[in-house]
Design a protein around this motif. Structure first.
Motif, PDB file in Angstrom:
ATOM      1  N   ILE A   1       0.823  -1.107  -0.086  1.00  0.00           N
ATOM      2  CA  ILE A   1       0.168   0.099   0.160  1.00  0.00           C
ATOM      3  C   ILE A   1       0.740   1.147  -0.041  1.00  0.00           C
ATOM      4  N   VAL A   2       0.568   2.212  -0.714  1.00  0.00           N
ATOM      5  CA  VAL A   2       1.200   3.567  -0.813  1.00  0.00           C
ATOM      6  C   VAL A   2      -0.002   4.542  -0.486  1.00  0.00           C
ATOM      7  N   SER A   3       0.521   5.099   0.827  1.00  0.00           N
ATOM      8  CA  SER A   3      -0.456   6.193   1.388  1.00  0.00           C
ATOM      9  C   SER A   3       0.069   7.399   1.097  1.00  0.00           C
ATOM     10  N   ILE A   4      -0.946   8.221   0.137  1.00  0.00           N
ATOM     11  CA  ILE A   4      -0.560   9.723   0.178  1.00  0.00           C
ATOM     12  C   ILE A   4      -0.861  10.435   1.299  1.00  0.00           C
ATOM     13  N   GLN A   5      -0.101  11.078   2.168  1.00  0.00           N
ATOM     14  CA  GLN A   5      -0.217  11.688   3.224  1.00  0.00           C
ATOM     15  C   GLN A   5      -0.633  13.474   3.114  1.00  0.00           C
ATOM     16  N   ALA A   6      -0.021  13.707   2.203  1.00  0.00           N
ATOM     17  CA  ALA A   6       0.075  15.331   1.924  1.00  0.00           C
ATOM     18  C   ALA A   6       0.575  15.607   0.590  1.00  0.00           C
ATOM     19  N   VAL A   7      -0.091  16.777   0.187  1.00  0.00           N
ATOM     20  CA  VAL A   7       0.506  17.390  -1.056  1.00  0.00           C
ATOM     21  C   VAL A   7       0.708  18.763  -0.737  1.00  0.00           C
ATOM     22  N   THR A   8       1.907  19.396  -0.593  1.00  0.00           N
ATOM     23  CA  THR A   8       2.256  20.602   0.025  1.00  0.00           C
ATOM     24  C   THR A   8       3.130  21.428  -0.980  1.00  0.00           C
ATOM     25  N   SER A   9       2.927  22.840  -0.951  1.00  0.00           N
ATOM     26  CA  SER A   9       3.398  23.521  -1.788  1.00  0.00           C
ATOM     27  C   SER A   9       4.868  23.718  -1.231  1.00  0.00           C
ATOM     28  N   ASN A  10       5.946  23.808  -2.154  1.00  0.00           N
ATOM     29  CA  ASN A  10       7.217  23.855  -1.730  1.00  0.00           C
ATOM     30  C   ASN A  10       7.643  25.364  -1.062  1.00  0.00           C
ATOM     31  N   HIS A  11       6.545  26.044  -1.256  1.00  0.00           N
ATOM     32  CA  HIS A  11       7.059  27.481  -0.552  1.00  0.00           C
ATOM     33  C   HIS A  11       6.197  27.571   0.805  1.00  0.00           C
ATOM     34  N   GLN A  12       5.489  26.470   1.106  1.00  0.00           N
ATOM     35  CA  GLN A  12       5.027  26.400   2.432  1.00  0.00           C
ATOM     36  C   GLN A  12       5.943  26.574   3.706  1.00  0.00           C
ATOM     37  N   ASP A  13       5.680  27.055   4.607  1.00  0.00           N
ATOM     38  CA  ASP A  13       6.430  26.944   5.905  1.00  0.00           C
ATOM     39  C   ASP A  13       6.287  25.292   6.443  1.00  0.00           C
ATOM     40  N   PRO A  14       7.533  24.621   6.655  1.00  0.00           N
ATOM     41  CA  PRO A  14       7.154  23.362   7.062  1.00  0.00           C
ATOM     42  C   PRO A  14       6.865  23.127   8.661  1.00  0.00           C
ATOM     43  N   ASN A  15       6.766  24.165   9.237  1.00  0.00           N
ATOM     44  CA  ASN A  15       6.435  24.257  10.478  1.00  0.00           C
ATOM     45  C   ASN A  15       4.829  24.085  10.538  1.00  0.00           C
ATOM     46  N   ILE A  16       4.114  24.590   9.491  1.00  0.00           N
ATOM     47  CA  ILE A  16       2.774  24.518   9.694  1.00  0.00           C
ATOM     48  C   ILE A  16       2.098  23.600   8.674  1.00  0.00           C
ATOM     49  N   THR A  17       2.982  22.579   8.138  1.00  0.00           N
ATOM     50  CA  THR A  17       2.114  21.693   7.091  1.00  0.00           C
ATOM     51  C   THR A  17       1.182  20.729   8.004  1.00  0.00           C
ATOM     52  N   ARG A  18       0.334  20.240   7.467  1.00  0.00           N
ATOM     53  CA  ARG A  18      -0.538  19.241   7.779  1.00  0.00           C
ATOM     54  C   ARG A  18      -0.011  17.818   8.089  1.00  0.00           C
ATOM     55  N   ILE A  19       1.290  17.687   7.876  1.00  0.00           N
ATOM     56  CA  ILE A  19       1.615  16.040   7.958  1.00  0.00           C
ATOM     57  C   ILE A  19       1.949  15.995   9.360  1.00  0.00           C
ATOM     58  N   LYS A  20       1.368  15.080   9.907  1.00  0.00           N
ATOM     59  CA  LYS A  20       1.449  14.839  11.597  1.00  0.00           C
ATOM     60  C   LYS A  20       1.422  13.231  11.408  1.00  0.00           C
ATOM     61  N   LEU A  21       2.713  12.585  11.474  1.00  0.00           N
ATOM     62  CA  LEU A  21       2.743  11.018  11.849  1.00  0.00           C
ATOM     63  C   LEU A  21       3.153  10.652  13.125  1.00  0.00           C
TER      64      LEU A  21
END
Length: 102
Positions: A82-102
């Motif tokens: 299984i491949v699970s796509i967690q997020a699709v983020t802008s490369n200009h997005q601040d990594p401290n506010i990304t929605r990715i939380k594992l």
């Protein structure tokens, strides 16, 4: 290492991010949102066949889109195939506010 037939799962937050980005590009120029979505869809299909791209952090792997400044963040379960796509983020997005939380 090419492996075929991985099942693809896209988390709802990733779907939302794709929709938001497609809407953004469609508002900038008619048809551009569809182009973004098409590129995302093609890269997602690639992950179903060859999911072993760069492992960026912990267990999360990344695959940047070529035409748009976005990156697909995903995990691979080799046992369950299984491949699970967690997020699709802008490369200009601040990594401290990304929605990715594992």
């Amino acid at each position: 290492m090419a492996v075929n037939n991985f099942k693809l799962q896209i988390l709802s937050r990733a779907k939302l991010e794709v929709d938001e980005a497609a809407d953004y590009y469609e508002n900038k120029s008619k048809g551009l949102g569809k182009t973004f979505y098409s590129e995302f869809k093609n890269y997602s299909k690639t992950l179903g066949n060859i999911p072993f791209f760069e492992e960026k952090y912990n267990i999360v792997r990344t695959l940047p889109l070529k035409k748009f400044p976005y990156t697909i963040h995903f995990t691979v379960d080799e046992n369950k195939k299984i491949v699970s796509i967690q997020a699709v983020t802008s490369n200009h997005q601040d990594p401290n506010i990304t929605r990715i939380k594992l």
